[in-house]
Scaffold this active site. Sequence first.
Site, PDB file in Angstrom:
ATOM      1  N   CYS A 126       0.835  -1.199   0.000  1.00  0.00           N
ATOM      2  CA  CYS A 126       0.000   0.000   0.000  1.00  0.00           C
ATOM      3  C   CYS A 126       0.874   1.255   0.000  1.00  0.00           C
ATOM      4  CB  CYS A 126      -0.935   0.001   1.198  1.00  0.00           C
ATOM      5  SG  CYS A 126      -0.111  -0.085   2.812  1.00  0.00           S
ATOM      6  N   ASN A 230      -5.325   2.576   2.997  1.00  0.00           N
ATOM      7  CA  ASN A 230      -4.114   1.796   2.756  1.00  0.00           C
ATOM      8  C   ASN A 230      -4.428   0.485   2.053  1.00  0.00           C
ATOM      9  OD1 ASN A 230      -5.424   1.076   5.234  1.00  0.00           O
ATOM     10  ND2 ASN A 230      -3.677  -0.220   5.709  1.00  0.00           N
TER      11      ASN A 230
END
Length: 255
Positions: A126, A230
Amino acid sequence: MGKATAAIVGPGNIGTDLLAKLRRSDHVEVRYMVGVNPDSDGLRRARELGLEASAGGVDRLLGRPERPDLVFEATSARAHAAHAPRYAAAGIQAVDLTPAAVGPPVCPPVNLEQRRDAPNINMITCGGQATLQVGGADRGKAIIVLNPVDPPMIMRDTVFCAISPDADQAAITESVRATAAEVARYVPGYTLRAEPQFDPPGDLWPGWARVALFLEVRGNGDYLPPWAGNLDIMTAAAARVGDLLASSRPAQVTS
């Protein structure tokens, strides 16, 4: 040209969120979802949507007479390391959302064109999708700060980059804006919180100037909550990769 067929391996939070995004694709048709837990909420949702969903795992998927064009792996690094050679042997291009790093790292607006023929595409992490941008820096370092605050906070990222003191600041700013806008095409909640900030050389950066970028990633809320930017940026980037790979596939010739 028909849609490319796809399978999602791993019906957890990430795989289920990815399914929601891929169902909006004009070029990818998800037909299969497989896992190992028969009570998985992801498998239940997939069945309700009309997919062939199975707890038989990769064996069940690869044992089918009709195999998908693409497979999206949302399991674990260890599992994908074992599965990747099997996908390659079956002629299925893999998009890897795990940390296995089997294939080349890819961020869609940066280097997918150069990597689109790779049998295994690595979605990095992420943090990689949000900030690193695989842009060719000689050295890099990532520091992750996890804050267990309640209510949860939106993902925010700060990027510092050492640049030449005579670098073209206007060109850098224009490039940053353009790249952020391109990422926002598939991650609507990806925004610059401020204009790039430039600092002259100092004690911490001897001989180098510095540019600082401040980013925010808000999730789309498809299956994961909006504060999980994320995770959302991973599933959104993987869906974007699948869409671009499928849209460039050669047309099928039928008799």
